[in-house]
Design a protein around this motif. Structure first.
Motif, PDB file in Angstrom:
ATOM      1  N   ASP A 155      66.484  28.530 -59.743  1.00  0.00           N
ATOM      2  CA  ASP A 155      65.719  27.001 -60.009  1.00  0.00           C
ATOM      3  C   ASP A 155      66.044  26.194 -58.517  1.00  0.00           C
ATOM      4  OD1 ASP A 155      65.449  27.711 -62.420  1.00  0.00           O
ATOM      5  OD2 ASP A 155      67.528  27.060 -63.114  1.00  0.00           O
ATOM      6  N   HIS A 156      66.636  26.841 -57.715  1.00  0.00           N
ATOM      7  CA  HIS A 156      66.861  26.199 -56.504  1.00  0.00           C
ATOM      8  C   HIS A 156      65.607  25.859 -55.399  1.00  0.00           C
ATOM      9  CE1 HIS A 156      68.129  25.936 -51.942  1.00  0.00           C
ATOM     10  NE2 HIS A 156      68.502  24.854 -52.486  1.00  0.00           N
ATOM     11  N   PRO A 157      65.050  24.694 -55.471  1.00  0.00           N
ATOM     12  CA  PRO A 157      63.987  24.002 -54.891  1.00  0.00           C
ATOM     13  C   PRO A 157      63.617  24.819 -53.615  1.00  0.00           C
ATOM     14  CG  PRO A 157      65.094  22.231 -55.904  1.00  0.00           C
ATOM     15  CD  PRO A 157      66.040  23.223 -55.631  1.00  0.00           C
ATOM     16  N   GLY A 158      64.632  25.147 -52.857  1.00  0.00           N
ATOM     17  CA  GLY A 158      64.583  25.600 -51.522  1.00  0.00           C
ATOM     18  C   GLY A 158      64.559  27.323 -51.572  1.00  0.00           C
ATOM     19  N   GLY A 159      64.433  27.851 -52.724  1.00  0.00           N
ATOM     20  CA  GLY A 159      64.291  29.188 -52.979  1.00  0.00           C
ATOM     21  C   GLY A 159      65.454  30.081 -53.127  1.00  0.00           C
TER      22      GLY A 159
ATOM     23  N   VAL B 275      67.741  31.722 -49.454  1.00  0.00           N
ATOM     24  CA  VAL B 275      68.533  30.894 -48.605  1.00  0.00           C
ATOM     25  C   VAL B 275      69.842  30.877 -49.278  1.00  0.00           C
ATOM     26  CG1 VAL B 275      67.212  29.483 -47.286  1.00  0.00           C
ATOM     27  CG2 VAL B 275      67.544  28.816 -49.461  1.00  0.00           C
ATOM     28  N   LEU B 276      70.137  30.613 -50.600  1.00  0.00           N
ATOM     29  CA  LEU B 276      71.526  30.655 -51.299  1.00  0.00           C
ATOM     30  C   LEU B 276      71.979  31.965 -51.308  1.00  0.00           C
ATOM     31  CD1 LEU B 276      70.893  28.489 -54.493  1.00  0.00           C
ATOM     32  CD2 LEU B 276      71.444  27.897 -52.207  1.00  0.00           C
ATOM     33  N   LEU B 277      71.240  33.237 -51.358  1.00  0.00           N
ATOM     34  CA  LEU B 277      71.851  34.498 -51.106  1.00  0.00           C
ATOM     35  C   LEU B 277      72.509  34.831 -49.857  1.00  0.00           C
ATOM     36  CD1 LEU B 277      69.090  36.514 -53.435  1.00  0.00           C
ATOM     37  CD2 LEU B 277      71.400  36.053 -54.085  1.00  0.00           C
TER      38      LEU B 277
ATOM     39  N   ASP C 252      75.172  24.885 -43.271  1.00  0.00           N
ATOM     40  CA  ASP C 252      73.969  25.145 -43.755  1.00  0.00           C
ATOM     41  C   ASP C 252      73.499  23.937 -44.850  1.00  0.00           C
ATOM     42  OD1 ASP C 252      73.552  28.226 -43.111  1.00  0.00           O
ATOM     43  OD2 ASP C 252      75.517  27.872 -43.669  1.00  0.00           O
ATOM     44  N   PHE C 253      74.042  23.718 -45.549  1.00  0.00           N
ATOM     45  CA  PHE C 253      73.924  22.600 -46.776  1.00  0.00           C
ATOM     46  C   PHE C 253      73.546  21.065 -45.928  1.00  0.00           C
ATOM     47  CE2 PHE C 253      74.821  19.065 -49.675  1.00  0.00           C
ATOM     48  CZ  PHE C 253      73.997  19.484 -50.736  1.00  0.00           C
ATOM     49  N   ILE C 254      74.570  20.786 -44.976  1.00  0.00           N
ATOM     50  CA  ILE C 254      74.358  19.657 -44.295  1.00  0.00           C
ATOM     51  C   ILE C 254      72.913  19.725 -43.399  1.00  0.00           C
ATOM     52  CG2 ILE C 254      75.181  18.021 -42.501  1.00  0.00           C
ATOM     53  CD1 ILE C 254      76.590  17.708 -45.325  1.00  0.00           C
TER      54      ILE C 254
ATOM     55  N   GLY D  51      69.845  18.671 -44.610  1.00  0.00           N
ATOM     56  CA  GLY D  51      69.586  17.074 -45.061  1.00  0.00           C
ATOM     57  C   GLY D  51      69.120  17.120 -46.431  1.00  0.00           C
ATOM     58  N   HIS D  52      69.827  17.529 -47.211  1.00  0.00           N
ATOM     59  CA  HIS D  52      69.650  17.641 -48.563  1.00  0.00           C
ATOM     60  C   HIS D  52      69.609  16.239 -49.178  1.00  0.00           C
ATOM     61  CE1 HIS D  52      70.449  21.753 -48.895  1.00  0.00           C
ATOM     62  NE2 HIS D  52      69.946  21.832 -49.920  1.00  0.00           N
ATOM     63  N   SER D  53      68.870  15.578 -50.098  1.00  0.00           N
ATOM     64  CA  SER D  53      68.461  14.551 -50.560  1.00  0.00           C
ATOM     65  C   SER D  53      69.854  14.056 -51.371  1.00  0.00           C
ATOM     66  CB  SER D  53      67.498  14.361 -51.391  1.00  0.00           C
ATOM     67  OG  SER D  53      67.563  15.168 -52.640  1.00  0.00           O
ATOM     68  N   SER D  54      70.251  12.748 -51.734  1.00  0.00           N
ATOM     69  CA  SER D  54      70.967  12.118 -52.685  1.00  0.00           C
ATOM     70  C   SER D  54      70.770  13.027 -53.939  1.00  0.00           C
ATOM     71  CB  SER D  54      71.157  10.862 -52.893  1.00  0.00           C
ATOM     72  OG  SER D  54      69.879  10.228 -53.031  1.00  0.00           O
TER      73      SER D  54
END
Ligand code: HEM
Length: 159
Positions: A66-70, A73-75, A85-87, A90-93
């Motif tokens: 379900d991750h919008p970035g696919g 990247v999470l794997l 990586d998370f920062i 520039g993830h949204s609020s």
């Protein structure tokens, strides 16, 4: 408790959060699970996918697809510390709010690290002498001052 869970060193801390959003997984837990970084490193499969962001532990097993970035990247970061990586993305609020749903615990004190704040990409040029000179040379003031000096010199010599 599953056998996988039983393997975990579950030093637990009685803890109640002040803010308890309805979709917050760990917020409503009386006891927050604590994991060593080694334990998280072992949770690096699609069947059990966890990572660490800022000493907090996230179980994203059910979020991979379900991750919008696919999911790729999470794997790449499961089992690891994904703070940078998370920062960097520039993830949204909204994304930061969404994280609460997957928050399951935190890193044991012994394995906690201090994160450096991201450096500002810009430098306040007026605060440093050298840079201040650069900005003077590049600004409109330089040709104006030069023009005035030339006028004074011309008047002095020929006036
Ligand atoms: C539980 C943790 C995470 C949550 C809830 C989450 C959520 C989201 C959301 C909602 C978006 C859509 C854009 C936005 O609203 O910012 C997004 C995009 C993205 N995420 Fe995550 N994310 C998480 C962890 C990560 C991690 C650890 C990485 C990197 C390893 C990552 C990489 C990306 C990328 C590359 C995009 C696409 C950005 C783009 O298209 O510009 N995410 N994520």
């Amino acid at each position: 408790m599953s056998s996988g869970d039983a393997m975990l060193v579950q030093t637990t801390v009685a803890r109640r959060f002040r803010n308890t959003p309805a979709d917050c997984n760990a917020c409503n837990m009386e006891e927050l699970k604590r994991f060593s970084r080694k334990e998280i490193a072992e949770r690096n499969t699609k069947q059990q996918a966890m990572f660490i962001i800022h000493n907090q532990v996230y179980d994203v097993t059910k979020f991979l697809d379900d991750h919008p970035g696919g999911h790729e990247v999470l794997l790449d970061v499961i089992g690891k510390d994904a703070s940078t990586d998370f920062i960097d993305i520039g993830h949204s609020s909204d994304a930061n709010d969404m994280m609460k749903k997957y928050h399951i615990g935190e890193v044991i004190d012994k394995d906690k690290i201090t994160y450096q704040k991201a450096k500002a990409a810009w430098v306040d040029s007026e605060r440093t002498g050298e840079s201040a000179n650069d900005s003077f040379l590049n600004s409109w003031k330089f040709p104006v001052v030069l023009g005035l000096l030339m006028t004074l010199l011309y008047t002095y010599i020929f006036g």
